[in-house]
Design a protein around this motif. Structure first.
Motif, short mmCIF file in Angstrom:
data_model
loop_
_atom_site.label_atom_id
_atom_site.label_comp_id
_atom_site.label_asym_id
_atom_site.label_seq_id
_atom_site.Cartn_x
_atom_site.Cartn_y
_atom_site.Cartn_z
N GLY A 16 0.80 -1.22 0.00
CA GLY A 16 0.00 0.00 0.00
C GLY A 16 0.84 1.27 0.00
N SER A 17 0.14 2.40 0.09
CA SER A 17 0.80 3.71 0.04
C SER A 17 0.32 4.61 1.16
N LEU A 18 1.19 5.52 1.55
CA LEU A 18 0.85 6.58 2.49
C LEU A 18 1.59 7.83 2.06
N ARG A 19 1.03 8.97 2.43
CA ARG A 19 1.69 10.25 2.18
C ARG A 19 1.80 11.02 3.49
N LEU A 80 6.35 13.21 2.11
CA LEU A 80 7.01 11.95 1.81
C LEU A 80 5.95 11.01 1.26
N GLN A 81 6.00 10.78 -0.04
CA GLN A 81 5.10 9.82 -0.68
C GLN A 81 5.75 8.45 -0.57
N MET A 82 5.06 7.53 0.06
CA MET A 82 5.59 6.18 0.28
C MET A 82 4.72 5.18 -0.45
N ASN A 83 5.30 4.50 -1.42
CA ASN A 83 4.60 3.50 -2.20
C ASN A 83 5.21 2.13 -1.97
N THR A 84 4.47 1.12 -2.33
CA THR A 84 4.93 -0.27 -2.21
C THR A 84 5.52 -0.52 -0.82
N LEU A 85 4.76 -0.17 0.18
CA LEU A 85 5.25 -0.28 1.55
C LEU A 85 5.46 -1.73 1.95
#
Length: 123
Positions: A16-19, A80-85
């Motif tokens: 998933g992703s978080l920003r 901070l865009q975090m993808n493919t966590l």
């Protein structure tokens, strides 16, 4: 007084992703380097991503290609865009800013930290 307030953390499934956002306030006259750090239980705090006043970026090897740091100078905010966590990204994430602050007739440089936001990656 300079304040850094993070937001955007939470619980997310692997992949998933978080920003994350970090809003700075106070008598700041200049932003220098800013960055995101994280600290997992039992581990030392580590640099995740950094961005200079000119917009140059650097990343920890473990997040390259998955995380993106950016800044909105007009809003005194970094993201901070975090993808493919991944589960190993689980940590408390901290915003850090090296800024010049106006105190009376003097300008002083200082290093400031936010209070941290929890990111948990788990199914």
């Amino acid at each position: 007084q300079v304040q850094l307030v993070e937001s955007g953390g939470g619980l997310v499934q692997p992949g998933g992703s978080l920003r994350l956002s970090c809003a700075a306030s106070g008598p700041i006259v200049r932003f220098n380097d800013m960055g995101w750090y994280r600290q997992a239980p039992g581990k030392q705090r580590e640099l995740v991503a950094g961005i200079t006043s000119r917009g140059s970026t650097n990343y920890a090897d473990s997040v390259k290609g998955r995380f993106t740091i950016s800044r909105d100078n007009a809003k005194n905010t970094i993201f901070l865009q975090m993808n493919t966590l991944k589960p190993e990204d689980t940590a408390v994430y901290y915003c850090n800013a090296d800024v010049d602050v106006r105190i009376g007739l003097t300008t002083l440089s200082g290093d400031y930290w936010g209070q941290g936001t929890q990111v948990t990656v788990s199914s």
